[in-house]
Design an enzyme around this catalytic site. Structure first.
Site, PDB file in Angstrom:
ATOM      1  CD  GLU A  73      34.559  39.511  94.780  1.00 14.58           C
ATOM      2  OE1 GLU A  73      35.574  38.847  95.015  1.00 14.58           O
ATOM      3  OE2 GLU A  73      34.053  39.616  93.644  1.00 14.58           O
ATOM      4  CG  HIS A  92      36.628  41.774  90.957  1.00 12.58           C
ATOM      5  ND1 HIS A  92      37.912  41.247  90.992  1.00 12.58           N
ATOM      6  CD2 HIS A  92      35.831  40.875  91.574  1.00 12.58           C
ATOM      7  CE1 HIS A  92      37.865  40.075  91.621  1.00 12.58           C
ATOM      8  NE2 HIS A  92      36.619  39.826  91.982  1.00 12.58           N
ATOM      9  CG  HIS A  94      36.658  35.752  89.470  1.00 14.46           C
ATOM     10  ND1 HIS A  94      35.663  35.046  90.099  1.00 14.46           N
ATOM     11  CD2 HIS A  94      36.889  36.844  90.230  1.00 14.46           C
ATOM     12  CE1 HIS A  94      35.294  35.690  91.207  1.00 14.46           C
ATOM     13  NE2 HIS A  94      36.011  36.795  91.300  1.00 14.46           N
ATOM     14  CE1 TYR A 117      47.036  51.104  72.141  1.00 18.52           C
ATOM     15  CE2 TYR A 117      48.801  49.987  70.953  1.00 18.52           C
ATOM     16  CZ  TYR A 117      47.844  50.986  71.027  1.00 18.52           C
ATOM     17  OH  TYR A 117      47.703  51.890  70.017  1.00 18.52           O
ATOM     18  CG  HIS A 158      39.909  36.758  93.948  1.00 14.28           C
ATOM     19  ND1 HIS A 158      39.488  37.383  95.086  1.00 14.28           N
ATOM     20  CD2 HIS A 158      38.877  36.866  93.073  1.00 14.28           C
ATOM     21  CE1 HIS A 158      38.251  37.827  94.937  1.00 14.28           C
ATOM     22  NE2 HIS A 158      37.869  37.528  93.708  1.00 14.28           N
TER      23      HIS A 158
HETATM   24 ZN   LIG Z   1      36.046  38.072  92.900  1.00 17.72          ZN
END
Ligand SMILES: [Zn+2]
Length: 205
Positions: A73, A92, A94, A117, A158
């Site tokens: 990724e 990143h 999930h 926030y 995703h």
């Molecule tokens: Zn991912």
């Protein structure tokens, strides 16, 4: 920070995210800018079990120059660094609630600005890019366009990707985004009082 300190911080933040359930199995990846380029979590690694001397090393042109191979990724990380001038790190995830929101078929803001926030860490609104196969280079154009609007982007079906001025800042923003998605689910069947435009503007100023 020295490169060694950045390596140790990446391992520590990865373990913290994993231990608190923001990432499971080998999901998610982290990267940080160094003097020589970038450090990134290796392909198929778990954020919970990283080691400081076993991180992927990339040069300024994103060529793999040392350590294990980077996550596939990597293309998404590169897009955020190249679009967001403040980006020193990218997280990143999930994480469950952001991913749940990313699967909803509804129109409108993906995650509403309910708390200060959220606005301070993530911005007024988080754009979402359509689904692309993980690791696909085709996400690039859409992701760059979305990241120009703010440091955090939701990836349909995703998860999330967030840039920050440090690993800690990017991680904090990614956590804020996940908790905001959780809040959105908690209140979604009730009458909600979102922040007003004036309240949002005061925070952004
Ligand atoms: Zn991912």
């Amino acid at each position: 920070m020295t490169e060694q300190q950045l390596r140790e911080q990446l391992v520590e933040i990865g373990a913290s995210l994993f231990d608190r359930g923001f990432s499971v199995g080998s999901a998610g990846n982290l990267s940080v800018r160094t003097r020589d380029g970038f450090l990134m979590t290796p392909t198929n690694s778990s954020l919970g079990r990283l080691t400081a001397d076993s991180l992927a090393e990339l040069d300024h042109g994103w060529n793999h120059v040392g350590g294990p191979r980077p996550s596939k990724e990597v293309v998404m990380h590169r897009a955020l660094y190249e679009v967001r001038p403040e980006a020193q790190a990218v997280v990143h995830l999930h994480s469950t609630y952001v991913t749940a929101v990313s699967c909803l078929a509804e129109e409108g803001p993906v995650i509403p600005a309910l708390t200060p926030y959220f606005v301070m860490r993530v911005g007024r609104e988080v754009p979402m890019v359509p689904y692309f196969r993980p690791g696909s280079a085709e996400v690039d154009v859409e992701l760059r366009a979305a990241a120009r609007q703010g440091p955090a982007v939701v990836l349909a079906n995703h998860g999330s990707i967030v840039a920050g001025e440090s690993l800690e800042a990017a991680s904090n923003a990614a956590e804020e985004l996940e908790v905001s998605a959780q809040l959105a689910f908690l209140v979604r069947d009730r009458s909600v009082r979102p922040l007003t435009e004036a309240q949002i503007q005061e925070l952004l100023d």
